[in-house]
Design a protein around this motif. Structure first.
Motif, short mmCIF file in Angstrom:
data_model
loop_
_atom_site.label_atom_id
_atom_site.label_comp_id
_atom_site.label_asym_id
_atom_site.label_seq_id
_atom_site.Cartn_x
_atom_site.Cartn_y
_atom_site.Cartn_z
N GLY A 156 -6.08 -6.73 -1.57
CA GLY A 156 -5.18 -6.64 -2.87
C GLY A 156 -4.85 -7.86 -3.06
O GLY A 156 -4.42 -8.89 -2.30
N GLY A 157 -5.05 -8.41 -4.35
CA GLY A 157 -4.67 -9.50 -5.01
C GLY A 157 -3.53 -9.63 -6.14
O GLY A 157 -3.40 -10.48 -6.87
N GLY A 158 -2.58 -8.64 -5.71
CA GLY A 158 -1.41 -8.89 -6.51
C GLY A 158 -0.31 -9.76 -6.08
O GLY A 158 -0.71 -10.67 -4.99
N LEU A 159 1.07 -9.76 -6.40
CA LEU A 159 1.82 -10.66 -6.42
C LEU A 159 2.36 -10.82 -4.80
O LEU A 159 2.33 -11.73 -4.06
N ILE A 160 2.52 -9.45 -4.15
CA ILE A 160 2.81 -9.14 -2.81
C ILE A 160 1.45 -9.79 -1.90
O ILE A 160 1.81 -10.58 -0.90
N GLY A 161 0.45 -9.38 -2.24
CA GLY A 161 -0.60 -10.10 -1.49
C GLY A 161 -0.88 -11.42 -1.40
O GLY A 161 -1.10 -11.85 -0.25
N CYS A 162 -0.66 -12.20 -2.52
CA CYS A 162 -0.80 -13.41 -2.73
C CYS A 162 0.41 -14.15 -1.73
O CYS A 162 -0.07 -15.17 -0.97
N GLU A 163 1.43 -13.66 -1.74
CA GLU A 163 2.57 -14.39 -0.99
C GLU A 163 2.18 -14.01 0.40
O GLU A 163 2.49 -14.95 1.32
N ALA A 164 2.08 -12.76 0.91
CA ALA A 164 1.71 -12.62 2.18
C ALA A 164 0.55 -13.41 2.77
O ALA A 164 0.65 -13.73 4.05
N ALA A 165 -0.45 -13.34 2.08
CA ALA A 165 -1.58 -14.19 2.51
C ALA A 165 -1.17 -15.69 2.81
O ALA A 165 -1.73 -16.23 3.54
N ALA A 166 -0.46 -16.40 1.91
CA ALA A 166 0.06 -17.72 1.86
C ALA A 166 0.72 -17.89 3.02
O ALA A 166 0.53 -18.97 3.82
N CYS A 167 1.40 -16.89 3.33
CA CYS A 167 2.45 -16.86 4.83
C CYS A 167 1.60 -16.95 5.81
O CYS A 167 1.89 -17.49 6.82
N LEU A 168 0.55 -15.90 5.93
CA LEU A 168 -0.16 -15.91 7.21
C LEU A 168 -1.05 -17.13 7.31
O LEU A 168 -0.99 -17.62 8.59
N ALA A 169 -1.69 -17.60 6.28
CA ALA A 169 -2.27 -18.94 6.56
C ALA A 169 -1.54 -20.09 6.75
O ALA A 169 -1.96 -20.92 7.78
N GLY A 170 -0.15 -20.16 6.46
CA GLY A 170 0.59 -21.12 6.64
C GLY A 170 0.92 -21.14 7.99
O GLY A 170 1.53 -22.08 8.79
N ASN A 171 0.94 -20.09 8.73
CA ASN A 171 1.10 -19.97 10.34
C ASN A 171 -0.09 -20.02 11.02
O ASN A 171 -0.09 -19.89 12.45
N GLY A 172 -0.90 -20.63 10.56
CA GLY A 172 -2.25 -20.99 11.36
C GLY A 172 -3.37 -19.92 11.48
O GLY A 172 -4.12 -20.23 12.24
N ILE A 173 -3.14 -18.78 10.85
CA ILE A 173 -4.14 -17.70 11.09
C ILE A 173 -5.35 -17.87 9.74
O ILE A 173 -4.84 -18.18 8.73
N VAL A 174 -6.45 -17.80 10.31
CA VAL A 174 -7.70 -17.78 9.38
C VAL A 174 -7.58 -16.44 8.32
O VAL A 174 -7.88 -15.42 8.94
N THR A 175 -6.93 -16.69 7.12
CA THR A 175 -6.81 -15.69 6.22
C THR A 175 -7.67 -15.47 5.16
O THR A 175 -8.05 -16.37 4.36
N THR A 176 -8.18 -14.25 4.76
CA THR A 176 -8.93 -13.90 3.73
C THR A 176 -8.60 -12.98 2.82
O THR A 176 -7.92 -11.95 3.32
N MET A 177 -8.30 -13.16 1.46
CA MET A 177 -7.81 -12.13 0.46
C MET A 177 -9.14 -11.57 -0.11
O MET A 177 -10.08 -12.19 -0.60
N VAL A 178 -8.97 -10.04 -0.26
CA VAL A 178 -10.09 -9.45 -1.01
C VAL A 178 -9.37 -8.63 -1.97
O VAL A 178 -8.45 -7.81 -1.84
#
Length: 384
Positions: A149-171
């Motif tokens: 999901g590429g909505g507002l919550i998805g964008c914020e959550a993905a950025a947080c996960l990546a910022g914690n060093g997790i290799v993160t992909t958004m679909v």
């Protein structure tokens, strides 16, 4: 039979709490109750994806238990309202308990749109504090993550996960994030913000299965994910109103500028409401925290016999890493967009019918402030 409450608010989000507090200010002696299925003390949801998942300092509690006690607001947690008996003026819980009211505010919010693919139960949602805690704990042991999901919550959550060093992909299932909502120009810049945070964006692909170790895509590919988050959006929860015969439209409860529904002494506010905004001159749907709190305050004041009106231009902030996107406008569609690049940000103006109907900005607070004036007065954007 129990004594009737002067006001019952169904829902402990910003709309329900604001309605109860506004009613109490005007009626210091009448009984006020807030009924909620959530077992937790009322909390703010925006910080869950903006700060809590990122591990930043966070303050999610709306108020302390003492705040409710001092105002004599009865917070009844962990119960589910089954239906509303309009004739008896009672709210009936799933266990059959009845709560009598003089005035009722329906503020149940919204429910997550389910991810309808095999293995969907393996994906975590982010809608409640309990959900956020589960995701954060799971993330402690995750090396890879997929956000669907590429909505507002998805964008914020993905950025947080990546910022914690997790290799993160958004679909997201569309070429750029938030394209349907904000257009291609804004979506391309949001994709760049995500990339700067370390998020890989996979556009125009769709998840067809969630597995134990990731997801399968409709193009035959797969993505590794020790953690899978389903940020697939929400829909207003208008079931109580629909079952009671209260007027709804498009899955929302229709209310006037005072937040009054078609039923006597019943009001609605927040995500579930389709409210008439006097500045817009038409009903405006909104799903943002500040607007829900504003509508709740109006509902509580109106229920107390001091009618207020909804006239503010809606708006919200979105945090993607260190970037803060700001939106102000009606959010109901546009005919034309104008992109203005800045040295360290951008502004996208949205127009319809010859007037400004919204603005999305990054590091352009002057444009954001101007938008409130232009949108609120139905003015066009000067070509200068």
């Amino acid at each position: 039979m129990a004594t009737s409450s002067g006001l019952i608010a169904v829902g402990s989000g910003p709309a329900g709490i604001s309605a109860a507090a506004a009613f109490r200010e005007r009626h210091p002696t009448l009984r006020v109750q807030i009924l909620t299925a959530d077992p937790a003390l009322p909390y703010a949801k925006p910080p869950l994806s903006k700060d809590f998942l990122c591990g930043r300092d966070h303050h999610v509690d709306l108020h302390t238990a003492d705040w409710f006690d001092r105002r004599r607001l009865e917070l009844v947690r962990g119960i589910t309202v089954d239906h509303v008996d309009l004739d008896a003026r009672e709210v009936v819980t799933r266990g059959g308990r009845r709560y009598a009211y003089w005035n009722l505010v329906l503020a149940p919010g919204a429910t997550p749109v389910p991810l309808d693919v095999p293995g969907a139960e393996n994906a975590l949602q982010l809608r409640s504090l309990a959900d956020a805690v589960t995701i954060r704990m799971t993330a402690l042991h995750a090396r890879t993550a997929v956000v669907i999901g590429g909505g507002l919550i998805g964008c914020e959550a993905a950025a947080c996960l990546a910022g914690n060093g997790i290799v993160t992909t958004m679909v997201a299932g569309e070429p750029v994030p938030l394209q349907r909502r904000f257009g291609l120009d804004a979506g391309e810049r949001i994709a760049k913000l995500l990339s700067d945070c370390g998020v890989r964006f996979v556009g125009s692909a769709r998840v067809v299965e969630v597995c134990d170790d990731g997801v399968m895509l409709d193009d035959g590919g797969s993505l590794d994910g020790d953690l899978v988050v389903a940020a697939t959006g929400v829909r207003p929860d208008a079931r109580l109103a629909e079952a009671a015969g209260i007027r709804t439209r498009g899955g929302r409860i229709v209310v006037n500028e005072h937040m009054h529904t078609s039923a006597p002494n019943v009001f609605a506010a927040g995500d579930v409401a389709l409210a008439h905004n006097v500045t817009a001159g038409r009903p405006i749907p909104t799903e943002h925290w500040r607007d829900a709190a504003d509508q709740g305050e109006i509902a509580g004041a109106s229920a107390a016999g001091q009618p207020a009106v909804w006239a503010k231009v809606p708006g919200f902030h979105c945090a993607i890493g260190d970037a803060r996107l700001k939106y102000r406008g009606w959010g109901t569609g546009h005919e034309r967009t104008r992109l203005v690049e800045h040295r360290d940000g951008f502004t996208v103006w949205y127009e319809a019918g010859g007037e400004v109907v919204g603005v999305l900005s990054l590091n352009a607070d002057e444009d954001y402030r101007l938008a409130a004036e232009l949108v609120g007065t139905h003015l066009p954007l000067s070509d200068g």
